[in-house]
Design a protein around this motif. Structure first.
Motif, mmCIF file in Angstrom:
data_model
loop_
_atom_site.group_PDB
_atom_site.id
_atom_site.type_symbol
_atom_site.label_atom_id
_atom_site.label_comp_id
_atom_site.label_asym_id
_atom_site.label_seq_id
_atom_site.Cartn_x
_atom_site.Cartn_y
_atom_site.Cartn_z
ATOM 1 N N TYR A 1 0.850 -1.189 0.000
ATOM 2 C CA TYR A 1 0.000 0.000 0.000
ATOM 3 C C TYR A 1 0.893 1.248 0.000
ATOM 4 O O TYR A 1 1.909 1.310 0.698
ATOM 5 C CB TYR A 1 -0.891 0.027 1.253
ATOM 6 C CG TYR A 1 -1.472 1.399 1.522
ATOM 7 C CD1 TYR A 1 -2.604 1.846 0.834
ATOM 8 C CD2 TYR A 1 -0.854 2.276 2.416
ATOM 9 C CE1 TYR A 1 -3.118 3.115 1.038
ATOM 10 C CE2 TYR A 1 -1.362 3.557 2.636
ATOM 11 C CZ TYR A 1 -2.496 3.963 1.942
ATOM 12 O OH TYR A 1 -2.992 5.227 2.143
ATOM 13 N N TYR A 2 0.525 2.239 -0.813
ATOM 14 C CA TYR A 2 1.278 3.498 -0.767
ATOM 15 C C TYR A 2 0.345 4.667 -1.053
ATOM 16 O O TYR A 2 -0.729 4.512 -1.641
ATOM 17 C CB TYR A 2 2.435 3.483 -1.773
ATOM 18 C CG TYR A 2 2.020 3.788 -3.194
ATOM 19 C CD1 TYR A 2 2.073 5.085 -3.695
ATOM 20 C CD2 TYR A 2 1.549 2.780 -4.035
ATOM 21 C CE1 TYR A 2 1.679 5.367 -4.993
ATOM 22 C CE2 TYR A 2 1.158 3.058 -5.338
ATOM 23 C CZ TYR A 2 1.230 4.349 -5.810
ATOM 24 O OH TYR A 2 0.833 4.636 -7.094
ATOM 25 N N GLU A 3 0.785 5.817 -0.610
ATOM 26 C CA GLU A 3 0.100 7.075 -0.893
ATOM 27 C C GLU A 3 1.165 8.120 -1.156
ATOM 28 O O GLU A 3 2.103 8.273 -0.376
ATOM 29 C CB GLU A 3 -0.753 7.492 0.312
ATOM 30 C CG GLU A 3 -1.422 8.847 0.161
ATOM 31 C CD GLU A 3 -2.161 9.242 1.426
ATOM 32 O OE1 GLU A 3 -3.398 9.168 1.426
ATOM 33 O OE2 GLU A 3 -1.488 9.600 2.424
ATOM 34 N N ARG A 4 1.027 8.828 -2.264
ATOM 35 C CA ARG A 4 1.979 9.888 -2.614
ATOM 36 C C ARG A 4 1.194 11.171 -2.882
ATOM 37 O O ARG A 4 0.478 11.281 -3.868
ATOM 38 C CB ARG A 4 2.795 9.516 -3.846
ATOM 39 C CG ARG A 4 3.848 10.566 -4.251
ATOM 40 C CD ARG A 4 4.559 10.131 -5.523
ATOM 41 N NE ARG A 4 5.650 11.032 -5.870
ATOM 42 C CZ ARG A 4 5.533 12.132 -6.632
ATOM 43 N NH1 ARG A 4 4.326 12.478 -7.099
ATOM 44 N NH2 ARG A 4 6.595 12.877 -6.922
ATOM 45 N N ILE A 5 1.316 12.111 -1.951
ATOM 46 C CA ILE A 5 0.667 13.411 -2.097
ATOM 47 C C ILE A 5 1.731 14.414 -2.534
ATOM 48 O O ILE A 5 2.764 14.568 -1.863
ATOM 49 C CB ILE A 5 0.021 13.864 -0.772
ATOM 50 C CG1 ILE A 5 -1.093 12.882 -0.366
ATOM 51 C CG2 ILE A 5 -0.537 15.277 -0.900
ATOM 52 C CD1 ILE A 5 -1.622 13.109 1.031
ATOM 53 N N SER A 6 1.515 15.052 -3.669
ATOM 54 C CA SER A 6 2.445 16.097 -4.115
ATOM 55 C C SER A 6 1.795 17.458 -3.921
ATOM 56 O O SER A 6 0.589 17.630 -4.167
ATOM 57 C CB SER A 6 2.859 15.890 -5.571
ATOM 58 O OG SER A 6 1.741 15.884 -6.429
ATOM 59 N N VAL A 7 2.586 18.403 -3.458
ATOM 60 C CA VAL A 7 2.100 19.731 -3.083
ATOM 61 C C VAL A 7 2.872 20.756 -3.911
ATOM 62 O O VAL A 7 4.091 20.882 -3.775
ATOM 63 C CB VAL A 7 2.315 19.977 -1.576
ATOM 64 C CG1 VAL A 7 1.814 21.360 -1.184
ATOM 65 C CG2 VAL A 7 1.627 18.902 -0.748
ATOM 66 N N VAL A 8 2.166 21.461 -4.787
ATOM 67 C CA VAL A 8 2.802 22.411 -5.702
ATOM 68 C C VAL A 8 2.369 23.825 -5.314
ATOM 69 O O VAL A 8 1.181 24.158 -5.382
ATOM 70 C CB VAL A 8 2.409 22.121 -7.169
ATOM 71 C CG1 VAL A 8 3.200 23.021 -8.112
ATOM 72 C CG2 VAL A 8 2.625 20.650 -7.508
ATOM 73 N N CYS A 9 3.329 24.652 -4.909
ATOM 74 C CA CYS A 9 3.040 26.015 -4.438
ATOM 75 C C CYS A 9 3.491 27.024 -5.496
ATOM 76 O O CYS A 9 4.619 26.932 -5.995
ATOM 77 C CB CYS A 9 3.778 26.287 -3.133
ATOM 78 S SG CYS A 9 3.441 25.101 -1.807
#
Length: 326
Positions: A272-280
């Protein structure tokens, strides 16, 4: 921090043909897994990656509210991939029948047999928080739906966003100065306080196809952080023109030129994985925004123009002075 200078491995025409295409590891000549500054052949900045920048307590506090922000979207255009590679006219997506495909978007057939006036991209988990600028269909600046509805959760994201802001100011100071000056000349009602940003795009498990960012400040720079858990490989952020793959993982931050074609390699799930990318970033039309009261009045009076002539003139003068002084 170590610095390298690279020459292109493909030309602009070849890179541009990758827009809408999913990028694979064959295009990666240099995989970056350490703190590194990458310069273009002319000495200008291409990318900076630094590992483990964001403190663990800030990561953990921001993980759930950022996850909550990641709603399904049909509005990511070519970054979602070239529709024609996966669908054809007559196929159905989310109950809609595809009538026409153009690049990264499709138009649906309505029940009355007419074409919809709205086009859609492939569904992905991607949302915007902070503030949005004017565009023809909604010609007024506004707080995003998530920020309005879940202000407590939005506030829990701010320490993370401030970490990204500090990193930007340290590792791309010239670009930061331009963007921060523009933010300071923008209505504070539509700027993320004490940052050079107006807007944050949050993605979950979204493998972007090759694309160039649009709508952000061209003289600024891209800021991308990752909050991840579980086990996976791949999902590198690749700038194929230079053959560079940035392996951005939990707590890492990267700056890179988002106006070069870029996209992600395929994720390789181990468990199981989760990858949240945050672009500012700073949306370039935010400089037109007035106060909240002014923008509300625009909405009430159904003003159609994205910007009045005097707003455009004032914005041009502000931007010209900032660039001159930088």
């Amino acid at each position: 921090m170590k610095t390298i200078k690279l020459n292109p491995v493909i030309n602009d025409e070849e890179a541009n043909k990758l827009q809408g295409q999913f990028i694979d590891e064959s295009l990666v000549k240099i995989e970056v897994n350490e703190d590194l500054c990458v310069l273009k052949e002319d000495g200008s900045l291409l990318a900076v990656l630094k590992k483990n920048v964001v403190p663990k307590d800030i990561l953990e506090k921001a993980r759930v509210p950022f996850r909550k922000a990641c709603k399904q979207s049909n509005n990511r255009g070519i970054a979602s991939g070239d529709m024609s590679q996966f669908y054809k006219v007559g196929d159905k997506i989310q109950g809609r029948t595809i009538a026409k495909i153009e690049g990264g978007r499709y138009t649906a057939l309505l029940k009355n047999g007419k074409l919809s006036t709205t086009s859609y991209a492939m569904p992905v988990h991607s949302s915007v928080i902070g503030y949005s600028d004017r565009y023809p269909r909604i010609p007024y600046c506004r707080t995003t739906a998530y920020t309005q509805k879940y202000f407590k959760e939005y506030a829990e994201c701010l320490p993370y966003i401030h970490c990204v802001n500090t990193f930007f100011s340290k590792h791309a100071p010239t670009k930061y100065h331009i963007q921060k000056q523009l933010a300071e000349n923008t209505s504070p009602d539509f700027v993320i306080k004490d940052t050079a940003f107006t807007t944050v795009t949050v993605n979950k498990n979204f493998r972007t196809a090759g694309h160039k960012d649009k709508g952000d400040l061209k003289e600024g720079f891209g800021n991308l952080g990752v909050i991840s858990r579980g086990q996976y490989n791949g999902c590198m952020t690749v700038l194929p023109k230079y053959g560079v793959g940035l392996n951005i993982r939990d707590g890492d931050i990267a700056l890179f030129d988002v106006h070069e074609v870029h996209g992600n390699t395929a994720p390789k799930k181990i468990s199981y994985y989760e990858r949240i990318s945050v672009v500012c970033y700073y949306r370039e039309k935010m400089i037109y925004c007035g106060t909240k009261e002014y923008e509300l009045n625009r909405a009430k009076t159904d003003t159609k123009k994205v910007a009045l002539d005097e707003e455009i003139q004032k914005a041009d003068e502000i931007k010209s002075k900032i660039l001159q002084d930088s």
